[in-house]
Design a protein around this motif. Structure first.
Motif, PDB file in Angstrom:
ATOM      1  N   GLU A  76       0.765  -1.402   0.084  1.00 35.94           N
ATOM      2  CA  GLU A  76       0.404   0.332  -0.025  1.00 35.94           C
ATOM      3  C   GLU A  76       1.170   1.681  -0.215  1.00 35.94           C
ATOM      4  OE1 GLU A  76      -2.770  -0.351   2.901  1.00 35.94           O
ATOM      5  OE2 GLU A  76      -4.307  -1.676   2.144  1.00 35.94           O
ATOM      6  N   GLY A  77       2.085   1.273   0.182  1.00 37.41           N
ATOM      7  CA  GLY A  77       2.749   2.427   0.426  1.00 37.41           C
ATOM      8  C   GLY A  77       3.905   1.882  -1.038  1.00 37.41           C
ATOM      9  N   ASN A  78       4.811   2.400  -0.485  1.00 36.07           N
ATOM     10  CA  ASN A  78       5.771   2.942  -1.693  1.00 36.07           C
ATOM     11  C   ASN A  78       7.184   1.296  -1.413  1.00 36.07           C
ATOM     12  OD1 ASN A  78       5.369   5.162  -2.370  1.00 36.07           O
ATOM     13  ND2 ASN A  78       6.632   5.893  -1.471  1.00 36.07           N
ATOM     14  N   ILE A  79       7.639   1.082  -2.664  1.00 39.19           N
ATOM     15  CA  ILE A  79       9.218  -0.461  -2.664  1.00 39.19           C
ATOM     16  C   ILE A  79       9.848   0.552  -2.806  1.00 39.19           C
ATOM     17  CG2 ILE A  79       9.774  -2.209  -3.327  1.00 39.19           C
ATOM     18  CD1 ILE A  79       7.331  -3.130  -3.723  1.00 39.19           C
ATOM     19  N   VAL A  80      10.841   0.661  -1.206  1.00 41.16           N
ATOM     20  CA  VAL A  80      12.361   1.537  -2.879  1.00 41.16           C
ATOM     21  C   VAL A  80      13.707   0.764  -1.359  1.00 41.16           C
ATOM     22  CG1 VAL A  80      11.520   3.587  -1.442  1.00 41.16           C
ATOM     23  CG2 VAL A  80      12.089   2.358   0.798  1.00 41.16           C
ATOM     24  N   ASN A  81      14.395   0.613  -2.828  1.00 38.30           N
ATOM     25  CA  ASN A  81      16.331   0.022  -2.303  1.00 38.30           C
ATOM     26  C   ASN A  81      17.010   1.073  -2.169  1.00 38.30           C
ATOM     27  OD1 ASN A  81      17.221  -2.823  -2.430  1.00 38.30           O
ATOM     28  ND2 ASN A  81      18.629  -1.321  -2.822  1.00 38.30           N
ATOM     29  N   VAL A  82      18.086   1.890  -1.696  1.00 33.19           N
ATOM     30  CA  VAL A  82      18.776   2.643  -1.730  1.00 33.19           C
ATOM     31  C   VAL A  82      20.314   2.782  -1.100  1.00 33.19           C
ATOM     32  CG1 VAL A  82      16.501   4.294  -1.837  1.00 33.19           C
ATOM     33  CG2 VAL A  82      18.386   4.038   0.760  1.00 33.19           C
TER      34      VAL A  82
END
Length: 232
Positions: A76-82
Motif C-alpha cells: 500500500e506504500g512504496n517499495i524502496v532500495n537505496v
C-alpha cells in the motif's frame, strides 16, 4: 501465513514449479531466502534495506539474502532500495505498489505484471526482470539504469536520457502516451529554472524533491494517492 527460511535448493525447486526461467534465477545469489507462502499484503512502505521494519521480521528475525513471495504482492506504500547489500525481492505472481524507487545494489524479479504510479531507477548495480507488463504513469530511468527484462509491454510515459534506446524496452512493445510532463507530474518534482547538481536535469526532474515526496508518502503524479510514509 508465517514466513520461513528457504534454502537455495528449495528455492530452485519452487522457481521451477512456478515456471520462473532458469536464466533469471541463475542470476540470483545462491544463498538462503525468506519465503512468504501465498499472496502478501504490506500496509506501509516496504524498504528492502530494512529487514527489522519488514512484515516478515517477526517470524524470521534474521535477515537473509532476499524475500520470495509465492503469489501476488500488494504494497500500500512504496517499495524502496537505496543501499548496497539490500535484500532481493522475488515475486512469483503480480506486484502492485504505490511507487518503486531503486538505487544501490538491487535485485527485483517479478514473474507476473508490475503496476505502480511511478517506477524510478537511478544508477544501480542491479538485476531487474519483469516477466509480464510494467504498467506505470511514469517510468524514470537515469544514470544508465535500465531493466534487464520487460517481457510484456511497458505502458506509461518513459523519461530517459537521449542516449538510451527505448526500443529495447518491453518485448511486447512500448506504449508511451503523448502527455506533457507538466500535466502528468506534480510541479514540486519538475525542474523549474536552474537545475541542481543532483537533478535529473535532462529529463526535467528534481531528484531531491522526488525522494523527499516519496519519503513523506506524497504522490509524484497529478491525481496520485498519498500513502503511508516511511518510518523515521
Amino acid at each position: 501465513m508465517p514466513s520461513s527460511y528457504l534454502s537455495w535448493a528449495a528455492a530452485v525447486e519452487l522457481f521451477e514449479r512456478r515456471g520462473l526461467a532458469r536464466e533469471t534465477y541463475r542470476d540470483l545469489y545462491e544463498e538462503e531466502y525468506i519465503l512468504h507462502p501465498g499472496a502478501a499484503l504490506v500496509t506501509g512502505e516496504l524498504s528492502l534495506d530494512d529487514h527489522d521494519g519488514s512484515p516478515w521480521c517477526a517470524d524470521t528475525p534474521d535477515q537473509a539474502t532476499g524475500y520470495v513471495i509465492d503469489g501476488d504482492l500488494t504494497v500500500e506504500g512504496n517499495i524502496v532500495n537505496v543501499d548496497d547489500g539490500a535484500a532481493a525481492l522475488v515475486v512469483l505472481g503480480n506486484l502492485r505498489a504505490a511507487n518503486v524507487l531503486l538505487e544501490g545494489d538491487v535485485k527485483l524479479v517479478v514473474l507476473g505484471d508490475v503496476e505502480v504510479e511511478t517506477f524510478v531507477g537511478n544508477w544501480t548495480d542491479k538485476l531487474v526482470k519483469v516477466h509480464g507488463d510494467l504498467r506505470t504513469a511514469v517510468t524514470i530511468l537515469w544514470n544508465e539504469f535500465c531493466p534487464d527484462l520487460v517481457a510484456g509491454t511497458l505502458r506509461g510515459r518513459v523519461l530517459a536520457p537521449r542516449y538510451m534506446d527505448l526500443t529495447d524496452l518491453g518485448a511486447g512493445g512500448l506504449e508511451d502516451p503523448d502527455v506533457p510532463l507538466s500535466a502528468l507530474m506534480v510541479p514540486e518534482v519538475l525542474v523549474d529554472g536552474e537545475p541542481g547538481p543532483d537533478d535529473f536535469a535532462e529529463i526535467g526532474v528534481r531528484s531531491g524533491a522526488l525522494r523527499e515526496r516519496l519519503s513523506a508518502g506524497l504522490p509524484l503524479i497529478r491525481g496520485g494517492r498519498a500513502v503511508p510514509a516511511a518510518s523515521s
